[in-house]
Design a protein around this motif. Structure first.
Motif, PDB file in Angstrom:
ATOM      1  N   PRO A 240       0.801  -1.234   0.000  1.00 34.14           N
ATOM      2  CA  PRO A 240       0.000   0.000   0.000  1.00 34.14           C
ATOM      3  C   PRO A 240       0.830   1.277   0.000  1.00 34.14           C
ATOM      4  O   PRO A 240       0.333   2.326  -0.396  1.00 34.14           O
ATOM      5  CB  PRO A 240      -0.838  -0.127   1.272  1.00 34.14           C
ATOM      6  N   GLU A 241       2.077   1.194   0.441  1.00 33.48           N
ATOM      7  CA  GLU A 241       2.941   2.381   0.442  1.00 33.48           C
ATOM      8  C   GLU A 241       3.613   2.623  -0.913  1.00 33.48           C
ATOM      9  O   GLU A 241       4.292   3.641  -1.078  1.00 33.48           O
ATOM     10  CB  GLU A 241       4.027   2.252   1.511  1.00 33.48           C
ATOM     11  N   GLY A 242       3.404   1.704  -1.866  1.00 30.70           N
ATOM     12  CA  GLY A 242       4.087   1.820  -3.149  1.00 30.70           C
ATOM     13  C   GLY A 242       3.911   3.161  -3.835  1.00 30.70           C
ATOM     14  O   GLY A 242       4.901   3.810  -4.208  1.00 30.70           O
ATOM     15  N   PRO A 243       2.674   3.643  -4.003  1.00 39.60           N
ATOM     16  CA  PRO A 243       2.496   4.936  -4.671  1.00 39.60           C
ATOM     17  C   PRO A 243       3.220   6.084  -3.965  1.00 39.60           C
ATOM     18  O   PRO A 243       3.804   6.960  -4.620  1.00 39.60           O
ATOM     19  CB  PRO A 243       0.979   5.136  -4.661  1.00 39.60           C
ATOM     20  N   ASP A 244       3.208   6.083  -2.638  1.00 39.79           N
ATOM     21  CA  ASP A 244       3.896   7.147  -1.914  1.00 39.79           C
ATOM     22  C   ASP A 244       5.408   7.048  -2.062  1.00 39.79           C
ATOM     23  O   ASP A 244       6.107   8.069  -2.067  1.00 39.79           O
ATOM     24  CB  ASP A 244       3.514   7.108  -0.432  1.00 39.79           C
ATOM     25  N   LEU A 245       5.922   5.812  -2.200  1.00 44.73           N
ATOM     26  CA  LEU A 245       7.355   5.668  -2.453  1.00 44.73           C
ATOM     27  C   LEU A 245       7.726   6.345  -3.765  1.00 44.73           C
ATOM     28  O   LEU A 245       8.729   7.070  -3.839  1.00 44.73           O
ATOM     29  CB  LEU A 245       7.743   4.192  -2.476  1.00 44.73           C
ATOM     30  N   TYR A 246       6.907   6.157  -4.790  1.00 42.79           N
ATOM     31  CA  TYR A 246       7.220   6.765  -6.083  1.00 42.79           C
ATOM     32  C   TYR A 246       7.045   8.284  -6.038  1.00 42.79           C
ATOM     33  O   TYR A 246       7.797   9.009  -6.707  1.00 42.79           O
ATOM     34  CB  TYR A 246       6.366   6.141  -7.182  1.00 42.79           C
ATOM     35  N   ARG A 247       6.093   8.766  -5.275  1.00 44.35           N
ATOM     36  CA  ARG A 247       5.951  10.227  -5.136  1.00 44.35           C
ATOM     37  C   ARG A 247       7.192  10.823  -4.475  1.00 44.35           C
ATOM     38  O   ARG A 247       7.700  11.859  -4.906  1.00 44.35           O
ATOM     39  CB  ARG A 247       4.692  10.549  -4.329  1.00 44.35           C
ATOM     40  N   TYR A 248       7.693  10.148  -3.448  1.00 44.74           N
ATOM     41  CA  TYR A 248       8.929  10.589  -2.796  1.00 44.74           C
ATOM     42  C   TYR A 248      10.106  10.493  -3.763  1.00 44.74           C
ATOM     43  O   TYR A 248      10.920  11.425  -3.886  1.00 44.74           O
ATOM     44  CB  TYR A 248       9.197   9.733  -1.561  1.00 44.74           C
ATOM     45  N   LEU A 249      10.200   9.372  -4.482  1.00 43.19           N
ATOM     46  CA  LEU A 249      11.302   9.157  -5.414  1.00 43.19           C
ATOM     47  C   LEU A 249      11.314  10.238  -6.491  1.00 43.19           C
ATOM     48  O   LEU A 249      12.387  10.750  -6.861  1.00 43.19           O
ATOM     49  CB  LEU A 249      11.168   7.777  -6.041  1.00 43.19           C
ATOM     50  N   MET A 250      10.144  10.618  -6.987  1.00 45.64           N
ATOM     51  CA  MET A 250      10.076  11.654  -8.025  1.00 45.64           C
ATOM     52  C   MET A 250      10.648  12.975  -7.530  1.00 45.64           C
ATOM     53  O   MET A 250      11.371  13.665  -8.250  1.00 45.64           O
ATOM     54  CB  MET A 250       8.629  11.865  -8.477  1.00 45.64           C
ATOM     55  N   ARG A 251      10.317  13.337  -6.310  1.00 42.25           N
ATOM     56  CA  ARG A 251      10.837  14.603  -5.771  1.00 42.25           C
ATOM     57  C   ARG A 251      12.358  14.565  -5.668  1.00 42.25           C
ATOM     58  O   ARG A 251      13.040  15.543  -6.016  1.00 42.25           O
ATOM     59  CB  ARG A 251      10.217  14.879  -4.394  1.00 42.25           C
ATOM     60  N   GLU A 252      12.895  13.446  -5.212  1.00 41.35           N
ATOM     61  CA  GLU A 252      14.347  13.332  -5.061  1.00 41.35           C
ATOM     62  C   GLU A 252      15.048  13.302  -6.416  1.00 41.35           C
ATOM     63  O   GLU A 252      16.086  13.956  -6.607  1.00 41.35           O
ATOM     64  CB  GLU A 252      14.687  12.059  -4.265  1.00 41.35           C
ATOM     65  N   LEU A 253      14.508  12.553  -7.368  1.00 40.80           N
ATOM     66  CA  LEU A 253      15.114  12.484  -8.698  1.00 40.80           C
ATOM     67  C   LEU A 253      15.001  13.815  -9.430  1.00 40.80           C
ATOM     68  O   LEU A 253      15.898  14.206 -10.187  1.00 40.80           O
ATOM     69  CB  LEU A 253      14.469  11.371  -9.519  1.00 40.80           C
ATOM     70  N   ASN A 254      13.883  14.516  -9.209  1.00 40.97           N
ATOM     71  CA  ASN A 254      13.704  15.811  -9.856  1.00 40.97           C
ATOM     72  C   ASN A 254      14.796  16.785  -9.440  1.00 40.97           C
ATOM     73  O   ASN A 254      15.261  17.604 -10.238  1.00 40.97           O
ATOM     74  CB  ASN A 254      12.328  16.383  -9.535  1.00 40.97           C
ATOM     75  N   ASP A 255      15.210  16.695  -8.182  1.00 39.29           N
ATOM     76  CA  ASP A 255      16.285  17.573  -7.706  1.00 39.29           C
ATOM     77  C   ASP A 255      17.601  17.301  -8.422  1.00 39.29           C
ATOM     78  O   ASP A 255      18.467  18.188  -8.483  1.00 39.29           O
ATOM     79  CB  ASP A 255      16.473  17.403  -6.194  1.00 39.29           C
ATOM     80  N   LEU A 256      17.768  16.088  -8.947  1.00 38.64           N
ATOM     81  CA  LEU A 256      18.987  15.758  -9.683  1.00 38.64           C
ATOM     82  C   LEU A 256      18.954  16.294 -11.110  1.00 38.64           C
ATOM     83  O   LEU A 256      19.992  16.354 -11.767  1.00 38.64           O
ATOM     84  CB  LEU A 256      19.195  14.237  -9.713  1.00 38.64           C
ATOM     85  N   GLY A 257      17.759  16.631 -11.614  1.00 38.28           N
ATOM     86  CA  GLY A 257      17.640  17.202 -12.953  1.00 38.28           C
ATOM     87  C   GLY A 257      17.912  16.229 -14.074  1.00 38.28           C
ATOM     88  O   GLY A 257      18.439  16.611 -15.132  1.00 38.28           O
ATOM     89  N   LEU A 258      17.536  14.958 -13.898  1.00 31.98           N
ATOM     90  CA  LEU A 258      17.779  13.961 -14.937  1.00 31.98           C
ATOM     91  C   LEU A 258      17.067  14.335 -16.235  1.00 31.98           C
ATOM     92  O   LEU A 258      16.093  15.074 -16.236  1.00 31.98           O
ATOM     93  CB  LEU A 258      17.301  12.585 -14.475  1.00 31.98           C
TER      94      LEU A 258
END
Length: 357
Positions: A240-258
């Motif tokens: 059930p936490e899967g979607p929230d993991l990806y929301r968190y991951l997106m914020r962190e990856l976005n900061d890297l500017g991939l």
């Protein structure tokens, strides 16, 4: 209105259209991991796509899971991949090499030295794996130590450098389809009690470290990542936490500017919308089994910046041309998807080749 024919800037590249060739394992590499002799022809035939993403390519001996998959971590690999990248560039397209570490989705019979697979935790996936001796159960993997994780992150970094040395325009980190990065995301595959297990932030840590290492080595503008939220391939259950993991991951990856995120999307539209909002760079969306009449609809609606396609491009080298003309695509021969020679690989005809002399 933006459509599939509209050029787009991706990282530091100008793509001629918004269609990408999805990564597809073909199991036609040489036994030592060099791309096979027909690889350059195969990819060049499909260079009508704005972006080509290569088949999964292991960043180390340890990352291999299937037979006859290519690598990108030795000088010999680099030299053979140079032929592929040059052939694609000569046809006016761009290519990213996908870095795929399979983790526990492996069998010792398929790896150099018959090595035991590695994974976040020593948990058997319950799958079967094709080997030269037929189908066999995937055995229990070895849990990565903290030192192993550091080394594996460095393997990705070094492989990314090799890809650039081979002439690739960038790399795509494979964080999808049940392989190593996604194994860290899934609670039923990751029961670690250290900094890489437990809560969302810890289970996402390895993927973020890999993305950071690769982007620092070759540039964020040359780095993409593929994700498949909610997929259960390889026996994974993200819970059930899967979607929230990806929301968190997106914020962190976005900061890297991939350069981009490449989503294999299987139906959580709310999550897709949240990813679209959180992600500031190009978003590639792949919807497995999408009907031809739906090609371009995610671009037209603004959901995606590019769309990727696999089977259509595998069977129809001139996929882009046929979309424009309305001509039918070639029929797939699934028996020749994996392994073999030119049949089902480089012998699918284009419209010009089918036309009478």
């Amino acid at each position: 209105m933006t459509d599939i024919k509209t050029p787009i800037r991706l990282g530091n590249l100008d793509l001629k259209n918004r269609l990408a060739m999805a990564p597809m394992t073909r199991s036609r590499a040489q036994p030592d991991g060099k791309p096979g002799p027909l690889a350059a022809t195969y990819y060049a035939q499909r260079a009508g796509m704005g972006l080509i993403i290569s088949e999964g390519t292991q960043p180390s001996d340890e990352g291999q899971g299937y037979i006859f998959t290519p690598g990108i971590y030795t000088d010999a690999h680099v030299q053979e991949w140079q032929k592929v990248t040059q052939a694609v560039h000569d046809k006016g397209s761009h290519i990213f090499i996908q870095l795929m570490h399979v983790g526990r989705t492996s069998h010792p019979d398929n790896t150099p030295g018959n090595a035991q697979a590695v994974a976040p935790s020593a948990i058997v996936p319950g799958d079967q794996m094709f080997t030269l001796d037929g189908m066999k159960p995937v055995p229990e993997p070895r849990a990565l130590t903290a030192e192993d994780i550091t080394r594996t992150v460095d393997d990705f970094r070094k492989a990314a450098r090799c890809a650039i040395d081979a002439g690739a325009d960038g790399v795509e980190i494979h964080g999808a389809n049940g392989y190593l990065l996604q194994q860290f995301f899934a609670p039923n595959a990751n029961v670690r009690t250290d900094a890489y297990g437990g809560g969302i932030e810890n289970r996402a840590r390895f993927a973020i470290e890999v993305a950071r290492a690769v982007s620092e080595e070759i540039g964020a503008e040359r780095t993409g990542i593929r994700l498949s939220p909610g997929t259960t391939l390889g026996g994974l259950e993200e819970g059930p936490e899967g979607p929230d993991l990806y929301r968190y991951l997106m914020r962190e990856l976005n900061d890297l500017g991939l350069a981009y995120v490449h989503l294999m999307h299987i139906g959580n539209e709310d999550l897709l919308a949240d990813i679209r909002k959180a992600w500031g760079q190009a978003l590639i969306v792949n919807r497995p089994g999408r009907a031809l009449e739906k090609v371009g609809s995610d671009i037209a609606s603004g959901v995606a910046d590019l769309e990727s396609y696999g089977q259509y491009v595998l069977t129809t080298p001139d996929f882009v041309e046929r979309l424009s003309s309305g001509e039918p695509m070639n029929s797939p021969d699934k028996s020749s998807y994996y392994g073999g020679g030119s049949e089902g690989y480089t012998d699918y005809p284009t419209l010009k080749e089918r036309a009478p002399a």
